[in-house]
Design a protein around this motif. Structure first.
Motif, PDB file in Angstrom:
ATOM      1  N   ASP A  39       0.973   4.110  -2.814  1.00  0.00           N
ATOM      2  CA  ASP A  39       0.755   5.518  -2.475  1.00  0.00           C
ATOM      3  C   ASP A  39       1.908   6.397  -2.955  1.00  0.00           C
ATOM      4  OD1 ASP A  39      -1.634   4.810  -1.293  1.00  0.00           O
ATOM      5  OD2 ASP A  39      -0.862   4.919   0.767  1.00  0.00           O
ATOM      6  N   LEU A  47      11.171   0.467  -0.278  1.00  0.00           N
ATOM      7  CA  LEU A  47       9.990  -0.347   0.026  1.00  0.00           C
ATOM      8  C   LEU A  47       9.970  -1.606  -0.832  1.00  0.00           C
ATOM      9  CD1 LEU A  47       7.181   2.353   0.364  1.00  0.00           C
ATOM     10  CD2 LEU A  47       8.223   1.012   2.195  1.00  0.00           C
ATOM     11  N   LYS A  64      10.553   4.679  -2.495  1.00  0.00           N
ATOM     12  CA  LYS A  64       9.785   3.645  -3.183  1.00  0.00           C
ATOM     13  C   LYS A  64      10.660   2.424  -3.464  1.00  0.00           C
ATOM     14  CE  LYS A  64       7.229   2.906  -7.437  1.00  0.00           C
ATOM     15  NZ  LYS A  64       6.917   3.428  -8.738  1.00  0.00           N
ATOM     16  N   ARG A  76       0.834  -1.214   0.000  1.00  0.00           N
ATOM     17  CA  ARG A  76       0.000   0.000   0.000  1.00  0.00           C
ATOM     18  C   ARG A  76       0.865   1.259   0.000  1.00  0.00           C
ATOM     19  NH1 ARG A  76      -3.961  -1.947   4.625  1.00  0.00           N
ATOM     20  NH2 ARG A  76      -5.040  -3.563   3.459  1.00  0.00           N
ATOM     21  N   GLU A  77       1.905   1.255   0.843  1.00  0.00           N
ATOM     22  CA  GLU A  77       2.804   2.409   0.888  1.00  0.00           C
ATOM     23  C   GLU A  77       3.486   2.614  -0.465  1.00  0.00           C
ATOM     24  OE1 GLU A  77       5.571   2.140   4.135  1.00  0.00           O
ATOM     25  OE2 GLU A  77       3.985   1.789   5.594  1.00  0.00           O
TER      26      GLU A  77
END
Length: 72
Positions: free
Chosen positions: A26, A55, A52, A22-23
């Protein structure tokens, strides 16, 4: 419903993986929105892309833990 009060390690990894996805999604949307402004702040854009990528690296590590190695 009587759900178990404790999660096992694999369940915790799956939850963490979903949060990271989800992060990541986003951040992707934020990057696209920033780029759509016409003249994005390059430093902010670079920081978002680096975050990003971090992650993504974390997601790959968790996926490696969840998917067993199968030697063909």
């Amino acid at each position: 419903m009587n759900a178990p009060s404790e999660l096992n390690f694999e369940d915790m990894l799956r939850i963490r993986l979903e949060v990271l996805r989800r992060e990541h999604r986003d951040l992707d949307e934020a990057i696209h929105a920033l780029e759509a402004t016409g003249r994005p702040d390059q430093l902010t854009l670079r920081r978002l892309k680096k975050q990003k990528l971090s992650l993504k690296d974390q997601m790959v590590k968790i996926e490696d833990q969840l998917i067993p190695d199968i030697i063909a």
